[in-house]
Design an enzyme around this catalytic site. Structure first.
Site, PDB file in Angstrom:
ATOM      1  N   THR A 232      71.291  -4.149  24.515  1.00 28.33           N
ATOM      2  CA  THR A 232      71.200  -2.792  25.075  1.00 28.33           C
ATOM      3  C   THR A 232      71.270  -2.831  26.593  1.00 28.33           C
ATOM      4  OG1 THR A 232      69.728  -2.216  23.235  1.00 28.33           O
ATOM      5  CG2 THR A 232      69.808  -0.673  25.067  1.00 28.33           C
TER       6      THR A 232
ATOM      7  N   SER B  83      63.100  -6.817  31.831  1.00 26.16           N
ATOM      8  CA  SER B  83      62.374  -5.552  31.827  1.00 26.16           C
ATOM      9  C   SER B  83      60.870  -5.752  31.606  1.00 26.16           C
ATOM     10  CB  SER B  83      62.987  -4.644  30.765  1.00 26.16           C
ATOM     11  OG  SER B  83      62.429  -3.376  30.842  1.00 26.16           O
ATOM     12  N   HIS B  84      60.358  -5.163  30.551  1.00 24.65           N
ATOM     13  CA  HIS B  84      58.924  -5.167  30.271  1.00 24.65           C
ATOM     14  C   HIS B  84      58.516  -6.385  29.436  1.00 24.65           C
ATOM     15  CE1 HIS B  84      61.406  -3.444  27.255  1.00 24.65           C
ATOM     16  NE2 HIS B  84      60.523  -3.848  26.358  1.00 24.65           N
TER      17      HIS B  84
ATOM     18  N   LYS C 145      71.482  -9.109  34.069  1.00 26.10           N
ATOM     19  CA  LYS C 145      72.224  -7.867  33.850  1.00 26.10           C
ATOM     20  C   LYS C 145      73.282  -7.783  34.922  1.00 26.10           C
ATOM     21  CE  LYS C 145      69.901  -4.013  34.407  1.00 26.10           C
ATOM     22  NZ  LYS C 145      68.971  -2.881  34.280  1.00 26.10           N
TER      23      LYS C 145
ATOM     24  N   ASP D  92      57.132  -0.616  34.766  1.00 24.09           N
ATOM     25  CA  ASP D  92      57.285  -1.846  33.993  1.00 24.09           C
ATOM     26  C   ASP D  92      57.720  -3.007  34.878  1.00 24.09           C
ATOM     27  OD1 ASP D  92      59.868  -0.986  34.510  1.00 24.09           O
ATOM     28  OD2 ASP D  92      60.656  -1.853  32.664  1.00 24.09           O
TER      29      ASP D  92
ATOM     30  N   ASP E 195      60.522  -4.440  35.806  1.00 24.11           N
ATOM     31  CA  ASP E 195      61.572  -4.302  36.818  1.00 24.11           C
ATOM     32  C   ASP E 195      61.612  -2.918  37.465  1.00 24.11           C
ATOM     33  OD1 ASP E 195      62.430  -3.224  34.373  1.00 24.11           O
ATOM     34  OD2 ASP E 195      64.537  -3.456  34.889  1.00 24.11           O
TER      35      ASP E 195
ATOM     36  N   ASP F 236      61.895   0.229  36.281  1.00 24.87           N
ATOM     37  CA  ASP F 236      62.690   1.388  35.887  1.00 24.87           C
ATOM     38  C   ASP F 236      61.980   2.292  34.885  1.00 24.87           C
ATOM     39  OD1 ASP F 236      62.960  -0.381  33.800  1.00 24.87           O
ATOM     40  OD2 ASP F 236      65.154  -0.456  33.835  1.00 24.87           O
ATOM     41  N   ARG F 237      60.892   1.806  34.271  1.00 21.64           N
ATOM     42  CA  ARG F 237      60.166   2.668  33.330  1.00 21.64           C
ATOM     43  C   ARG F 237      58.948   3.285  34.000  1.00 21.64           C
ATOM     44  NH1 ARG F 237      60.205  -0.042  27.376  1.00 21.64           N
ATOM     45  NH2 ARG F 237      62.391  -0.630  27.371  1.00 21.64           N
TER      46      ARG F 237
ATOM     47  N   THR G 238      71.275   5.257  22.658  1.00 21.71           N
ATOM     48  CA  THR G 238      70.252   4.564  23.443  1.00 21.71           C
ATOM     49  C   THR G 238      70.913   3.595  24.412  1.00 21.71           C
ATOM     50  OG1 THR G 238      68.602   4.742  21.717  1.00 21.71           O
ATOM     51  CG2 THR G 238      68.342   2.914  23.248  1.00 21.71           C
TER      52      THR G 238
ATOM     53  N   GLU H 288      64.741   9.053  28.501  1.00 23.73           N
ATOM     54  CA  GLU H 288      64.690   8.446  27.173  1.00 23.73           C
ATOM     55  C   GLU H 288      63.246   8.318  26.717  1.00 23.73           C
ATOM     56  OE1 GLU H 288      67.752   5.176  26.377  1.00 23.73           O
ATOM     57  OE2 GLU H 288      66.954   4.808  28.360  1.00 23.73           O
ATOM     58  N   GLU H 289      63.116   8.192  25.388  1.00 21.43           N
ATOM     59  CA  GLU H 289      61.781   8.019  24.816  1.00 21.43           C
ATOM     60  C   GLU H 289      61.134   6.712  25.244  1.00 21.43           C
ATOM     61  OE1 GLU H 289      61.451   5.329  22.636  1.00 21.43           O
ATOM     62  OE2 GLU H 289      63.602   4.975  22.871  1.00 21.43           O
ATOM     63  N   SER H 290      61.950   5.732  25.645  1.00 23.11           N
ATOM     64  CA  SER H 290      61.411   4.413  25.981  1.00 23.11           C
ATOM     65  C   SER H 290      60.873   4.379  27.409  1.00 23.11           C
ATOM     66  CB  SER H 290      62.488   3.350  25.775  1.00 23.11           C
ATOM     67  OG  SER H 290      63.638   3.666  26.532  1.00 23.11           O
TER      68      SER H 290
ATOM     69  N   LYS I  56      67.440   4.110  35.417  1.00 22.99           N
ATOM     70  CA  LYS I  56      66.226   4.910  35.358  1.00 22.99           C
ATOM     71  C   LYS I  56      65.273   4.415  36.440  1.00 22.99           C
ATOM     72  CE  LYS I  56      64.494   2.287  31.350  1.00 22.99           C
ATOM     73  NZ  LYS I  56      65.650   1.518  30.889  1.00 22.99           N
TER      74      LYS I  56
ATOM     75  N   ARG J 258      62.974   0.370  14.984  1.00 21.91           N
ATOM     76  CA  ARG J 258      62.236   1.450  15.627  1.00 21.91           C
ATOM     77  C   ARG J 258      62.384   2.700  14.770  1.00 21.91           C
ATOM     78  NH1 ARG J 258      61.141  -1.085  20.237  1.00 21.91           N
ATOM     79  NH2 ARG J 258      62.736  -1.828  21.697  1.00 21.91           N
TER      80      ARG J 258
HETATM   81  C1  G16 Z   1      66.655  -0.682  27.988  1.00 25.89           C
HETATM   82  C2  G16 Z   1      67.708   0.385  28.097  1.00 25.89           C
HETATM   83  C3  G16 Z   1      67.167   1.701  27.624  1.00 25.89           C
HETATM   84  C4  G16 Z   1      66.619   1.568  26.217  1.00 25.89           C
HETATM   85  C5  G16 Z   1      65.599   0.456  26.169  1.00 25.89           C
HETATM   86  C6  G16 Z   1      65.146   0.165  24.759  1.00 25.89           C
HETATM   87  O1  G16 Z   1      65.615  -0.391  28.862  1.00 25.89           O
HETATM   88  O2  G16 Z   1      68.185   0.537  29.408  1.00 25.89           O
HETATM   89  O3  G16 Z   1      68.191   2.634  27.654  1.00 25.89           O
HETATM   90  O4  G16 Z   1      66.051   2.761  25.806  1.00 25.89           O
HETATM   91  O5  G16 Z   1      66.170  -0.738  26.670  1.00 25.89           O
HETATM   92  O6  G16 Z   1      66.261  -0.235  24.020  1.00 25.89           O
HETATM   93  P1  G16 Z   1      66.123  -0.747  22.527  1.00 25.89           P
HETATM   94  O7  G16 Z   1      65.496   0.408  21.787  1.00 25.89           O
HETATM   95  O8  G16 Z   1      67.516  -1.053  22.101  1.00 25.89           O
HETATM   96  O9  G16 Z   1      65.193  -1.929  22.530  1.00 25.89           O
HETATM   97  P2  G16 Z   1      64.863  -1.559  29.672  1.00 25.89           P
HETATM   98  O10 G16 Z   1      63.787  -0.861  30.440  1.00 25.89           O
HETATM   99  O11 G16 Z   1      64.322  -2.496  28.618  1.00 25.89           O
HETATM  100  O12 G16 Z   1      65.917  -2.190  30.502  1.00 25.89           O
END
Ligand code: G16
Length: 543
Positions: A18, A113-114, A126, A277, A279, A281-282, A344, A363-365, A376, A496
């Site tokens: 993703t 990320s997280h 990335k 988080d 990096d 972005d969340r 997503t 997004e929900e995440s 983000k 999920r």
């Molecule tokens: C990334 C993507 C988001 C996505 C999230 C969760 O975020 O940039 O768009 O919503 O992963 O993705 P998945 O549901 O496929 O695990 P981040 O913050 O992890 O870079």
């Protein structure tokens, strides 16, 4: 200095997910592993030669080594100018901003990320393209194909650049510039938000608490919230980025940011509690005794955007990913603008942002952002909330209360089933896909199923098509069940399950979310049979 061609052999597992390539640190530590992937990017993005490249990461374990590796590869691939964040630290949204500001041909960001960090944790890389957005699907596919046949990579040998000191140095013909990774981002935020109004609000004694979770946003939050806006020093906690994030899990949600949640729900809490988080972005937003779900936060920011100087009179539309709650759709209807529904992955928003079709998206995440950058942006969301609180004089509870009484409430939760054997996750998806065509018209307590399909997306800007983006079961406006497989996990497969139930303005708007969603969760199990097919009695994580 001579460019060396180093012979290598392909790795079979370099397909980006993703959000880039995420693997265990130990995978990235294999000889040639990172080099192969990065060279594959250089091979596919020829315009990087002679151009500017941005480089940085969330500071996690292996970040520093990876930066030195890329510097040698950048010189080997004749990049003209590399901009590196001091200490190797650049948040994801700040890196996107740097790419835009310097008109760079792209950037490499080291982040998972997280996901937890440290020698046994995760690492990731990335590639973001010119314009600051994540590499689109067609490019990641080409990079993956290149990684499967790669035979050599190009480097200029060098003992390493001191990335802790700002200044310039050279590797071969490539200029390496180490910069303050915070300054340009802080300037961007100053342009968007009413800093004077927020500073006056803070000076009047309104308290905030921001938890950087020992990840990348510590220096950003200190500079902006404390140095520029005048919040007390203790308003920003866990502000020093650590290679293992202090042993924590820097995912800003009710489970992993529990100490902050306890403060928000404790005695005399600050007016706004927030976290970001790994990096940056969340984001997570909490008021006094209230958690604002990401879908609600998006809708509330959308509804109140006109009090923020950077957005007044210039919002053309909104966008959300398909599983994200439909709360923002109602705001869009009221304002008479369009709300786009994308798969997503933040990369799917980028064309809409570039084309001026969407201005604010989320997004929900726990991701929210706007057209100010192409990622983000956690601190952006915190500043947006602060701007709204300072401008309206209302607290978070009051903003949420009036939003729900105007629009109704979308009760929302995501149930994650983590680290499943791939075959089990695949079986659940396959079984559901088989019954989907027969579901329309079936009646449940949540209502009648009006739509059940596998979500696909046609990008309205470039016409690209994405299939298999999640299975959805829709009960008109009143509820939805969505199931998809995560594309960011590094151990096994994660399913999920997303649950959404709408309560109109005259309904019960203050129920605990788990109670409000409990009947829908029962229906979801009946239809998807996750528990039955995986043997899991309950989800591993509910957010
Ligand atoms: C990334 C993507 C988001 C996505 C999230 C969760 O975020 O940039 O768009 O919503 O992963 O993705 P998945 O549901 O496929 O695990 P981040 O913050 O992890 O870079």
């Amino acid at each position: 200095m001579a460019v060396l061609q180093i012979a290598t052999q392909p790795f079979a597992d370099q397909r980006p997910g993703t959000s880039g390539l995420r693997k265990k640190v130990k995978v990235f530590q294999q000889p040639h592993y990172l080099e192969n992937f990065v060279q594959s990017v250089f091979d596919c993005v020829e315009e990087l030669a002679g151009a500017t490249l941005v480089l940085g990461g969330d500071g996690r374990y292996h970040n520093r080594e990876a930066i030195q590796t890329i510097l040698r590869l950048a010189a080997g691939n004749r990049v003209a100018h590399v901009i590196v964040g001091q200490g190797g630290i650049v948040s994801t949204p700040a890196a996107s901003n740097l790419i835009r500001l310097h008109e760079a041909a792209g950037g490499f960001l080291f982040t998972a990320s997280h996901n937890p960090a440290g020698p046994d944790g995760d690492f990731g890389v990335k590639f973001n393209i010119a314009g600051g957005g994540q590499a689109p699907e067609n490019l990641t596919q080409r990079i993956y194909e290149q990684s499967r046949s790669i035979q050599r990579y190009r480097v200029v040998e060098h003992p390493g650049i001191d990335i802790d000191r700002r200044g310039a140095a050279k590797i071969g013909d490539t200029m390496i510039e180490v910069i303050d990774g915070v300054a340009d981002y802080a300037k961007l935020m100053e342009r968007l938000f009413n800093f004077d109004r927020i500073a006056a609000w803070l000076k009047a004694g309104h308290l905030i608490r921001y938890d950087a979770l020992h990840a990348v946003t510590g220096p950003y939050a200190r500079r902006i919230l404390v140095d520029l806006l005048g919040a007390p020093g203790d308003a920003v906690v866990n502000a020093i980025p650590l290679e293992d994030f202090g042993g924590g899990h820097p995912d800003p949600n009710l489970v992993y940011a529990k100490p902050l949640v306890d403060i928000a729900f404790g005695k005399d809490p600050p007016e706004l509690c927030a976290a970001s988080d790994g990096d940056g972005d969340r984001n997570m937003i909490l008021g006094r005794h209230i958690f604002i779900s990401p879908g609600d936060s998006l809708a509330m920011l959308a509804a109140n955007h006109s009090v923020i100087p950077g957005y007044k009179n210039r919002v053309h539309g909104f966008a959300r990913s398909m599983p994200t709650s439909r709360a923002v759709d109602q705001v869009a209807d009221k304002l008479g603008v369009k709300c786009y529904e994308t798969p997503t992955g933040w990369k799917f928003f980028c064309n809409l942002l570039d084309a001026g079709k969407a201005t604010i998206c989320g997004e929900e995440s726990f991701g929210t952002g706007s057209d100010h950058t192409r990622e983000k942006d956690g601190l952006w969301a915190v500043l947006a909330w602060l701007n709204i609180l300072a401008e309206t004089g209302k607290d978070v509870q009051a903003i949420a209360g009036s939003h729900w009484s105007d629009f109704g409430r979308h009760y929302y939760a995501r149930h994650d089933y983590e680290a499943l054997p791939g075959a089990d996750a695949g079986a659940v998806m396959k079984e559901l896909e088989l019954v989907l065509p027969r579901l329309v018209g079936k009646q449940f307590d949540a209502g009648t199923i009006t739509q059940s399909d596998s979500f696909s997306y046609d990008d309205p800007v470039d016409g690209s098509h994405a299939e298999g983006q999640g299975l959805r079961i829709v009960f008109g406006r009143s509820a939805r069940i969505v199931l998809r497989q995560s594309g960011t996990g590094t151990s096994g497969a994660t399913l999920r399950l997303y649950l959404e139930r709408y309560e109109s303005p005259d309904g019960i708007l203050d129920q605990p979310v788990n109670i409000a969603l409990s009947p829908l969760a029962t229906i979801a199990e009946k239809i998807t049979r996750i528990g039955e097919l995986t043997g899991r009695k309950s989800p591993t994580l509910v957010t």
